[in-house]
Design a protein around this motif. Sequence first.
Motif, mmCIF file in Angstrom:
data_model
loop_
_atom_site.group_PDB
_atom_site.id
_atom_site.type_symbol
_atom_site.label_atom_id
_atom_site.label_comp_id
_atom_site.label_asym_id
_atom_site.label_seq_id
_atom_site.Cartn_x
_atom_site.Cartn_y
_atom_site.Cartn_z
ATOM 1 N N ALA A 46 -17.091 21.965 -41.090
ATOM 2 C CA ALA A 46 -17.737 20.650 -41.110
ATOM 3 C C ALA A 46 -17.810 19.983 -39.747
ATOM 4 N N GLY A 47 -16.945 20.372 -38.822
ATOM 5 C CA GLY A 47 -16.794 19.642 -37.569
ATOM 6 C C GLY A 47 -15.706 18.597 -37.706
ATOM 7 N N ALA A 48 -14.941 18.371 -36.649
ATOM 8 C CA ALA A 48 -13.789 17.474 -36.712
ATOM 9 C C ALA A 48 -14.182 16.057 -37.084
ATOM 10 N N ASP A 49 -15.383 15.630 -36.704
ATOM 11 C CA ASP A 49 -15.831 14.267 -36.957
ATOM 12 C C ASP A 49 -16.092 13.994 -38.432
ATOM 13 N N ARG A 50 -16.069 15.035 -39.247
ATOM 14 C CA ARG A 50 -16.366 14.877 -40.676
ATOM 15 C C ARG A 50 -15.161 15.233 -41.538
ATOM 16 N N SER A 107 4.503 22.385 -42.659
ATOM 17 C CA SER A 107 3.215 21.785 -42.289
ATOM 18 C C SER A 107 2.124 22.828 -42.094
ATOM 19 N N ARG A 108 2.494 24.090 -42.055
ATOM 20 C CA ARG A 108 1.566 25.137 -41.629
ATOM 21 C C ARG A 108 0.321 25.252 -42.499
ATOM 22 N N LEU A 109 0.490 25.214 -43.822
ATOM 23 C CA LEU A 109 -0.673 25.411 -44.691
ATOM 24 C C LEU A 109 -1.675 24.273 -44.521
ATOM 25 N N LEU A 110 -1.187 23.039 -44.501
ATOM 26 C CA LEU A 110 -2.094 21.903 -44.321
ATOM 27 C C LEU A 110 -2.842 22.015 -42.992
ATOM 28 N N LEU A 111 -2.147 22.355 -41.935
ATOM 29 C CA LEU A 111 -2.800 22.441 -40.632
ATOM 30 C C LEU A 111 -3.789 23.599 -40.582
ATOM 31 N N ARG A 112 -3.469 24.707 -41.233
ATOM 32 C CA ARG A 112 -4.422 25.829 -41.312
ATOM 33 C C ARG A 112 -5.679 25.413 -42.071
ATOM 34 N N ILE A 113 -5.474 24.755 -43.207
ATOM 35 C CA ILE A 113 -6.624 24.302 -44.009
ATOM 36 C C ILE A 113 -7.476 23.329 -43.199
ATOM 37 N N LEU A 128 -2.732 16.743 -35.594
ATOM 38 C CA LEU A 128 -4.064 16.342 -36.047
ATOM 39 C C LEU A 128 -4.824 15.618 -34.943
ATOM 40 N N ASN A 129 -4.105 14.897 -34.106
ATOM 41 C CA ASN A 129 -4.756 14.241 -32.976
ATOM 42 C C ASN A 129 -5.371 15.275 -32.036
ATOM 43 N N LYS A 130 -4.649 16.355 -31.792
ATOM 44 C CA LYS A 130 -5.184 17.425 -30.945
ATOM 45 C C LYS A 130 -6.401 18.087 -31.582
ATOM 46 N N MET A 131 -6.412 18.155 -32.907
ATOM 47 C CA MET A 131 -7.573 18.714 -33.607
ATOM 48 C C MET A 131 -8.763 17.757 -33.596
ATOM 49 N N ASN A 132 -8.491 16.485 -33.264
ATOM 50 C CA ASN A 132 -9.552 15.481 -33.125
ATOM 51 C C ASN A 132 -10.235 15.158 -34.449
ATOM 52 N N ILE A 133 -9.471 15.243 -35.572
ATOM 53 C CA ILE A 133 -10.088 14.886 -36.849
ATOM 54 C C ILE A 133 -10.462 13.410 -36.832
ATOM 55 N N ARG A 134 -11.398 13.022 -37.683
ATOM 56 C CA ARG A 134 -11.943 11.672 -37.643
ATOM 57 C C ARG A 134 -10.919 10.616 -38.025
ATOM 58 N N TYR A 135 -10.107 10.874 -39.088
ATOM 59 C CA TYR A 135 -9.172 9.820 -39.484
ATOM 60 C C TYR A 135 -7.958 10.349 -40.211
ATOM 61 N N ILE A 136 -6.905 9.544 -40.172
ATOM 62 C CA ILE A 136 -5.762 9.634 -41.076
ATOM 63 C C ILE A 136 -5.813 8.395 -41.962
ATOM 64 N N HIS A 137 -5.602 8.591 -43.242
ATOM 65 C CA HIS A 137 -5.687 7.539 -44.264
ATOM 66 C C HIS A 137 -4.303 7.397 -44.890
ATOM 67 N N LEU A 138 -3.635 6.285 -44.628
ATOM 68 C CA LEU A 138 -2.290 6.052 -45.143
ATOM 69 C C LEU A 138 -2.343 5.239 -46.431
ATOM 70 N N SER A 139 -1.774 5.784 -47.487
ATOM 71 C CA SER A 139 -1.751 5.146 -48.803
ATOM 72 C C SER A 139 -0.379 4.541 -49.055
ATOM 73 N N ASP A 140 -0.296 3.227 -48.991
ATOM 74 C CA ASP A 140 0.933 2.493 -49.287
ATOM 75 C C ASP A 140 0.930 2.144 -50.773
ATOM 76 N N GLN A 141 1.980 2.536 -51.466
ATOM 77 C CA GLN A 141 2.027 2.360 -52.915
ATOM 78 C C GLN A 141 2.995 1.266 -53.355
ATOM 79 N N SER A 142 3.321 0.349 -52.447
ATOM 80 C CA SER A 142 4.319 -0.674 -52.783
ATOM 81 C C SER A 142 3.828 -1.641 -53.849
#
Length: 362
Positions: A217-221, A203-209, A252-266
């Motif tokens: 940009a700020g967490a809200d963006r 998970s490290r690279l994604l969290l670093r990015i 990601l919650n601790k980073m306070n990013i604006r959203y997580i977007h879950l893509s269901d491909q069923s």
Amino acid sequence: MKLLEPIAAPTLTLKNRIVMAPMSRRRVTGEGIPGELMKTYYSQRASAGLIIAESTVISPGGMGISRLPGIYSKAQIEGWKKVTAAVHQQNGKIFLQLVHAGRIAHALNIPGGASPVAPSAIAAAGTISTPAGVQPLPVPTALSPEDTEEIYNIHLQAAKNALEAGFDGIEIHAAHGYLLEQFIHPASNQRSDEYGGSIENRSRLLLRITEGIIGIAGADRVGIRFSPFASLNGLSAYEEETATYLYLAAKLNKMNIRYIHLSDQSTNGHPPIPPAFISLLREQFHQWLILAGGYDTDSATAAMQRFNNDLIAFGRPFISNPDLVERIAQRLPLAPADKSTFYEGEEKGFIDYPYLTPAQKL
């Protein structure tokens, strides 16, 4: 109807909770520069609370399939400026989805003929369309530590470019089997360095990015797209899948990013995201949660009641219904889409779908 209610964050207010999902329509020619067709296409759909623009490659080496837009050159930035301005003129909001294809690529599709790269030199099963016809997916070149650092840097530069182009925010594409999911997934990541092995390392690279883009940009963006359990592009289910995404959600919650977007491909024939998993993730992540995956008005309303998520993303309905928000509001029938024009082409099946006539409206 909750779908039609506005929603506000510290620096981002949406007029409704209907999201236009990112969809690669492949209408770009030449050097990955968005043109007038894309300007018209997105401005037609600006009644969405939020548009998430299609997968946009962050570097020439990040190209997977052909005719995708980029966000790494000045000309591309200038092209996107016209798109964002047109959306803003319609009182819309638009994020840009940043992508690097990783191993889901072919040298024939990459400018300069470079080899695809990935966390490890493991080919994905399947084929890919190229100018020379359909080809097997090749064995990628494993990223060195220095190359991995460059992947980090080009994501941050792409975020800067997106803001310069006028986007309201950035979605990091960590789904659908592309590079950042390749790092997360143990089948495609068999590294022995700080980016491989444990859940924390993968998970490290994604969290670093993410942390780096927040600094720009700020967490809200900032948002992130995931597709857990989808088994796309050679990444099948694995034992630590739930634990991996719950770990990411908590971080990601601790980073306070604006959203997580879950893509269901069923609806595309892949395994669904289990409802119990969505509930667990909702417990870990307290900002906006976007659900996507074949929703209509009724199923979207039911999902929002069940999971207490904040927004619903619609994909294909937006292709043939530029006025989808109004059709949902008035519960009017949707126009059918021409599947033969989903990918590539020109105006037909892209910007020529009709709006409701006055006689059709309630």
